[in-house]
Design a protein around this motif. Structure first.
Motif, PDB file in Angstrom:
ATOM      1  N   LYS A 146       0.807  -1.218   0.000  1.00  0.00           N
ATOM      2  CA  LYS A 146       0.000   0.000   0.000  1.00  0.00           C
ATOM      3  C   LYS A 146       0.842   1.271   0.000  1.00  0.00           C
ATOM      4  CE  LYS A 146      -3.909  -2.294   1.908  1.00  0.00           C
ATOM      5  NZ  LYS A 146      -5.013  -2.356   2.791  1.00  0.00           N
ATOM      6  N   THR A 147       2.178   1.129  -0.020  1.00  0.00           N
ATOM      7  CA  THR A 147       3.038   2.315   0.044  1.00  0.00           C
ATOM      8  C   THR A 147       3.726   2.628  -1.272  1.00  0.00           C
ATOM      9  OG1 THR A 147       4.970   1.034   0.751  1.00  0.00           O
ATOM     10  CG2 THR A 147       3.524   1.884   2.490  1.00  0.00           C
ATOM     11  N   LEU A 148       3.632   1.730  -2.238  1.00  0.00           N
ATOM     12  CA  LEU A 148       4.317   1.931  -3.508  1.00  0.00           C
ATOM     13  C   LEU A 148       3.731   3.131  -4.233  1.00  0.00           C
ATOM     14  CD1 LEU A 148       6.537   0.651  -5.240  1.00  0.00           C
ATOM     15  CD2 LEU A 148       4.768  -0.675  -6.379  1.00  0.00           C
ATOM     16  N   GLY A 149       4.597   3.953  -4.780  1.00  0.00           N
ATOM     17  CA  GLY A 149       4.165   5.133  -5.517  1.00  0.00           C
ATOM     18  C   GLY A 149       4.912   5.224  -6.830  1.00  0.00           C
ATOM     19  N   PRO A 150       5.095   6.429  -7.342  1.00  0.00           N
ATOM     20  CA  PRO A 150       5.843   6.619  -8.587  1.00  0.00           C
ATOM     21  C   PRO A 150       7.263   6.084  -8.456  1.00  0.00           C
ATOM     22  CG  PRO A 150       4.688   8.625  -7.985  1.00  0.00           C
ATOM     23  CD  PRO A 150       4.562   7.685  -6.821  1.00  0.00           C
ATOM     24  N   LEU A 151       7.750   5.474  -9.510  1.00  0.00           N
ATOM     25  CA  LEU A 151       9.111   4.942  -9.529  1.00  0.00           C
ATOM     26  C   LEU A 151       9.955   5.733 -10.521  1.00  0.00           C
ATOM     27  CD1 LEU A 151       8.405   1.099  -9.435  1.00  0.00           C
ATOM     28  CD2 LEU A 151       8.836   2.645  -7.545  1.00  0.00           C
ATOM     29  N   LYS A 152      11.250   5.735 -10.276  1.00  0.00           N
ATOM     30  CA  LYS A 152      12.182   6.466 -11.144  1.00  0.00           C
ATOM     31  C   LYS A 152      12.717   5.507 -12.203  1.00  0.00           C
ATOM     32  CE  LYS A 152      13.410   9.321  -7.245  1.00  0.00           C
ATOM     33  NZ  LYS A 152      14.190   9.219  -6.036  1.00  0.00           N
ATOM     34  N   ILE A 153      11.940   5.353 -13.254  1.00  0.00           N
ATOM     35  CA  ILE A 153      12.300   4.467 -14.354  1.00  0.00           C
ATOM     36  C   ILE A 153      12.666   5.347 -15.548  1.00  0.00           C
ATOM     37  CG2 ILE A 153      11.517   2.602 -15.870  1.00  0.00           C
ATOM     38  CD1 ILE A 153      11.535   1.849 -12.861  1.00  0.00           C
ATOM     39  N   PRO A 154      13.856   5.188 -16.106  1.00  0.00           N
ATOM     40  CA  PRO A 154      14.193   5.994 -17.283  1.00  0.00           C
ATOM     41  C   PRO A 154      13.187   5.764 -18.410  1.00  0.00           C
ATOM     42  CG  PRO A 154      16.133   4.851 -16.441  1.00  0.00           C
ATOM     43  CD  PRO A 154      14.952   4.299 -15.697  1.00  0.00           C
ATOM     44  N   ASP A 155      12.806   6.837 -19.095  1.00  0.00           N
ATOM     45  CA  ASP A 155      11.819   6.749 -20.178  1.00  0.00           C
ATOM     46  C   ASP A 155      12.152   5.640 -21.166  1.00  0.00           C
ATOM     47  OD1 ASP A 155      10.352   8.823 -19.113  1.00  0.00           O
ATOM     48  OD2 ASP A 155      11.117  10.328 -20.522  1.00  0.00           O
ATOM     49  N   ARG A 156      13.410   5.540 -21.495  1.00  0.00           N
ATOM     50  CA  ARG A 156      13.856   4.562 -22.491  1.00  0.00           C
ATOM     51  C   ARG A 156      13.492   3.131 -22.102  1.00  0.00           C
ATOM     52  NH1 ARG A 156      20.139   3.316 -23.690  1.00  0.00           N
ATOM     53  NH2 ARG A 156      19.808   1.596 -25.110  1.00  0.00           N
ATOM     54  N   PHE A 157      13.382   2.868 -20.804  1.00  0.00           N
ATOM     55  CA  PHE A 157      13.132   1.505 -20.327  1.00  0.00           C
ATOM     56  C   PHE A 157      11.739   1.328 -19.719  1.00  0.00           C
ATOM     57  CE2 PHE A 157      17.754   2.130 -20.102  1.00  0.00           C
ATOM     58  CZ  PHE A 157      18.133   1.149 -21.023  1.00  0.00           C
ATOM     59  N   PHE A 158      10.863   2.332 -19.874  1.00  0.00           N
ATOM     60  CA  PHE A 158       9.552   2.248 -19.239  1.00  0.00           C
ATOM     61  C   PHE A 158       8.757   1.036 -19.718  1.00  0.00           C
ATOM     62  CE2 PHE A 158       4.993   2.962 -19.133  1.00  0.00           C
ATOM     63  CZ  PHE A 158       4.824   3.098 -17.762  1.00  0.00           C
ATOM     64  N   PHE A 159       8.744   0.771 -21.018  1.00  0.00           N
ATOM     65  CA  PHE A 159       7.926  -0.338 -21.508  1.00  0.00           C
ATOM     66  C   PHE A 159       8.490  -1.697 -21.117  1.00  0.00           C
ATOM     67  CE2 PHE A 159       6.350   3.113 -24.213  1.00  0.00           C
ATOM     68  CZ  PHE A 159       5.019   3.039 -23.848  1.00  0.00           C
ATOM     69  N   ASP A 160       9.788  -1.788 -20.910  1.00  0.00           N
ATOM     70  CA  ASP A 160      10.369  -3.029 -20.374  1.00  0.00           C
ATOM     71  C   ASP A 160       9.908  -3.217 -18.931  1.00  0.00           C
ATOM     72  OD1 ASP A 160      12.087  -3.719 -22.686  1.00  0.00           O
ATOM     73  OD2 ASP A 160      13.064  -1.833 -22.152  1.00  0.00           O
ATOM     74  N   PHE A 161       9.922  -2.126 -18.175  1.00  0.00           N
ATOM     75  CA  PHE A 161       9.414  -2.139 -16.812  1.00  0.00           C
ATOM     76  C   PHE A 161       7.937  -2.530 -16.797  1.00  0.00           C
ATOM     77  CE2 PHE A 161       6.904   0.447 -13.841  1.00  0.00           C
ATOM     78  CZ  PHE A 161       7.306  -0.110 -12.632  1.00  0.00           C
ATOM     79  N   LEU A 162       7.141  -1.918 -17.676  1.00  0.00           N
ATOM     80  CA  LEU A 162       5.712  -2.200 -17.741  1.00  0.00           C
ATOM     81  C   LEU A 162       5.450  -3.669 -18.070  1.00  0.00           C
ATOM     82  CD1 LEU A 162       2.847  -1.050 -17.565  1.00  0.00           C
ATOM     83  CD2 LEU A 162       3.031  -0.476 -19.999  1.00  0.00           C
ATOM     84  N   ARG A 163       6.270  -4.235 -18.931  1.00  0.00           N
ATOM     85  CA  ARG A 163       6.139  -5.666 -19.247  1.00  0.00           C
ATOM     86  C   ARG A 163       6.344  -6.510 -17.995  1.00  0.00           C
ATOM     87  NH1 ARG A 163      10.140  -9.018 -21.321  1.00  0.00           N
ATOM     88  NH2 ARG A 163      11.401  -7.175 -21.625  1.00  0.00           N
TER      89      ARG A 163
END
Length: 171
Positions: free
Chosen positions: A99-116
């Motif tokens: 319940k504490t997770l919020g925005p993460l610092k993911i570089p734009d270039r790797f966002f879709f890898d993160f989303l996967r």
């Protein structure tokens, strides 16, 4: 002089890659960080997912069994690493993250890898022919989370990157 323990080793690279972003997506959904012992845990029923996770992080940590409080058996990869743990904290992962997770610092270039990785952890798809429009096939994707801040952030980034709107359903 007092006795010192072994010097911590840097076993996981913190250099951003598609594989690292994917692994962080899995950790954000199905993983956990233990606050006192720098323990990183990913639990899943899917052995192939855990093998992919190990490959993405270039670790050889064994896949072991874990039982839930209700007696269900799961699989997990669990390891301690001070440097990688601190890196995960710096990205925005938190211990007891449900319940504490919020925005993460993911570089734009790797966002879709993160989303996967997020999707593989707690996502699903479903589809059907929509009776309102002839020949209209509807495809939906969703991600489940107990953290409204995380889902709101995820939705905002997806809308920005793909120009699509979704909605949040609370249950």
């Amino acid at each position: 002089m007092g006795k010192r323990g072994p010097k911590p080793k840097k076993t996981v690279s913190e250099q951003w890659t598609s594989e690292l972003a994917y692994a962080i997506g899995l950790l954000a959904t199905d993983g956990g960080l233990s606050p006192r012992v720098h323990l990183i845990d990913l639990t899943s029923k899917d052995k192939e997912q855990l093998e992919n996770y190990r490959r993405c992080l270039s670790i050889s940590t064994p896949i072991t069994k874990k039982w839930s409080g209700s007696g269900n058996q799961y699989l997990r990869v669990q390891f301690k690493n001070v440097f990688f743990y601190d890196f995960l904290i710096s990205v925005g992962l938190t211990p007891a993250k449900s319940k504490t997770l919020g925005p993460l610092k993911i570089p734009d270039r790797f966002f879709f890898d993160f989303l996967r990785g997020v999707f593989d952890g707690d996502g699903c798809t479903y589809s059907y022919f929509d009776p309102r429009w002839r020949s209209s096939f509807m495809i939906y994707s969703s991600v489940a989370s107990s953290s409204p801040d995380f889902i709101t952030w995820l939705r905002k980034i997806i809308a920005k990157r793909l120009s699509i709107q979704g909605h949040i359903t609370a249950t």
